[in-house]
Design an enzyme around this catalytic site. Sequence first.
Site, PDB file in Angstrom:
ATOM      1  N   LYS A 153       0.724  -1.236   0.135  1.00 14.35           N
ATOM      2  CA  LYS A 153       0.031   0.157   0.002  1.00 14.35           C
ATOM      3  C   LYS A 153       0.797   1.266  -0.191  1.00 14.35           C
ATOM      4  CE  LYS A 153      -3.815   2.225   2.450  1.00 14.35           C
ATOM      5  NZ  LYS A 153      -4.630   2.197   3.687  1.00 14.35           N
ATOM      6  N   SER A 175      -9.973   0.004   7.434  1.00 10.44           N
ATOM      7  CA  SER A 175      -9.481   0.035   6.096  1.00 10.44           C
ATOM      8  C   SER A 175      -8.801  -1.065   5.594  1.00 10.44           C
ATOM      9  CB  SER A 175      -8.385   1.159   5.982  1.00 10.44           C
ATOM     10  OG  SER A 175      -9.272   2.462   6.317  1.00 10.44           O
ATOM     11  N   SER A 202      -9.767   2.169   3.054  1.00  8.11           N
ATOM     12  CA  SER A 202      -8.581   2.872   2.323  1.00  8.11           C
ATOM     13  C   SER A 202      -7.800   1.895   1.529  1.00  8.11           C
ATOM     14  CB  SER A 202      -7.878   3.945   2.984  1.00  8.11           C
ATOM     15  OG  SER A 202      -7.109   3.226   3.913  1.00  8.11           O
TER      16      SER A 202
END
Length: 483
Positions: free
Chosen positions: A77, A176, A152
Site C-alpha cells: 500500500k 481500512s 482505504s
Amino acid sequence: MENLTIDAAHKALASGETTATALAALHYDRIASEDREINSFLALSRERAMAQAQKIDEMLAKGAPLPSLAGVPVGIKDVLAMKGAPATAGSLILKGYRPPYDATAVAKLEAAGAVLLGKLNCDEFAMGSSNENSAYGPVLNPKALDRVPGGSSGGSAAAVAANFAVATLGTDTGGSIRQPAAFCGVVGVLPTYGRVSRYGLIAFASSLDRVGPLTKTVRDAATILQVIAGKDVMDATSSTKPVADYVGGLAQPVDGLRVGVPTEYFGDGLDPEIRSAIDGVLAGLKLVGCVVKPVSLPHTKYAIPTYYVIATAEASSNLSRFDGVRFGLRAEEANTLSAMFRKTRDAGFGAEVKRRILLGTYALSAGYYDAYYRKAQQVRTLLTRDFLTAFADVDVLVAPVTPTPAFKLGEKTDDPVQMYLEDIYSVAASLAGICGVSVPCGQTKAGLPIGVQIMSKHFDESTMLRVAQAVETQQYAQRESAI
C-alpha cells in the site's frame, strides 16, 4: 493464478514447474493487461522485484533452504515507505517523493524472500471507505467493476482479488483492511495495536493505524502476519510480547471455543443477505463444536462519533508536517512563507483530507478540547471495557464487517455522513486496540462478496485465525457441494 497461494507458489518453485523470475513476470504481464481498468497499482518496482526473484532462483539452483515467502509476489500500500519507489499516500502533496528507506514491515517481507511488485492505490492519506479519494483516480472492484473496492486499502484488496499479487500489505485505522477485504472477497487481518511495527508508515491517526496483510486464504494471512509481527526498536509502540506460531496454531481444533454474537451489531440497517450469511457462519461453527452465545457491547452506538473525533484530531496534528518545506509539492507562485504553506496545502490536499483536518483542528482548539477530544478519549475507554468484559465470557466475537455489500461508484461521495457510517461495525475494534479479521462467507444474489468479522482479545490472533480458518473451510465445503 486464481488458486495461487504461498504454499502453492513454494511447491511450484520446489518442483521446478516455474521459477521466481517467471512467476514475477507472469504477475507483471497480468497487471499490464488488466490493471489499466482496475487501477490498483500506482507504481511498479520491476527492477527491485526481478533482482529479488533472481536471488531466489539462485538459492533454488544451489538447493539452499528457502525462506517462508521465497518468490511470493507481494504488493505494498502506498502509505508505506519503500526505498526507491514513490510514496504518495494517494495524495498530490507527496507526488514525486521517494523515501530513502524501507518501512519495517516491507523490509521484513523482503528478508523473508517476498518479491515486491510495487505500490498500491489508496484513499488519500488512508482517509476513506471507498478508494474514491485517491488523487490518482478510484480503484474499481474486480468482482463488479461498477462497485467500489472499499477503502482505504482498496488497491491492496483489489490486487489480491484480481490475482495481480498473491498477497498485499494494507493499513487499517477504522476498518481500512477489513472493509475492502469484505467488499472484494479476500481475507484481511487487523493485528492487535502494537503487534506490527508502524515504522515507515505515513501516519493518519497514530493511536489507531495498523499494518496488516490481505490474502486469498487464512493460512496465507497467518504466514504473512508471522513474518511482519514483532518488536521493532524503531517503533516505541510496538509490543515486546512474543509472537505466537500463527501457522502452526491453525492445526488446533476449534471445538469448545466460545463464540460471542454482539447484539448491537445486528440491528436496523444491516443488509438482510449479510445477516443471513453470518447466520450460516454461526450455524457452521456450532456444527464443529463451538458454543455460540449472545453478548452485549453497550457503548457501540458511540463508536462512530468517538472515532471521528479522535481520528480527525490526530490527523490534524500528523498532517501539519506537509507544508511544502521538506518534501513533496511546493507552491511556486507564493511570495511569503505563510503563503507557501497555504497554497501548497490547498493545492496538495483533496476535499476529504481538508474536511478531516478542519474537524480535527476544531476538536483540538482551546475552547472545545474538553468537550470533544477529552470526552472522546473517555468514551474510548468505555468501548474498550465493553470488549474486555465480553472476552471474559467468550473467546471470539463474530459480527458483520459492513452494513451493506460493495456499493456503486459515486453512490455516497456527496454524503460524507453516509460514507462514515460504512465503518459502523469496524471502528470499535480499532478504538479498543483488539485484533480482527474479515473472511469471505458467501455472496449476495447479485454475486457481490460478503465478509464476516471475527474479533479476539489483545494479542490473541492465534484463536481468531483458527476460527477464521474454520469459517473458510466451511465455505469451501459449501462451494464443492454446490458444484
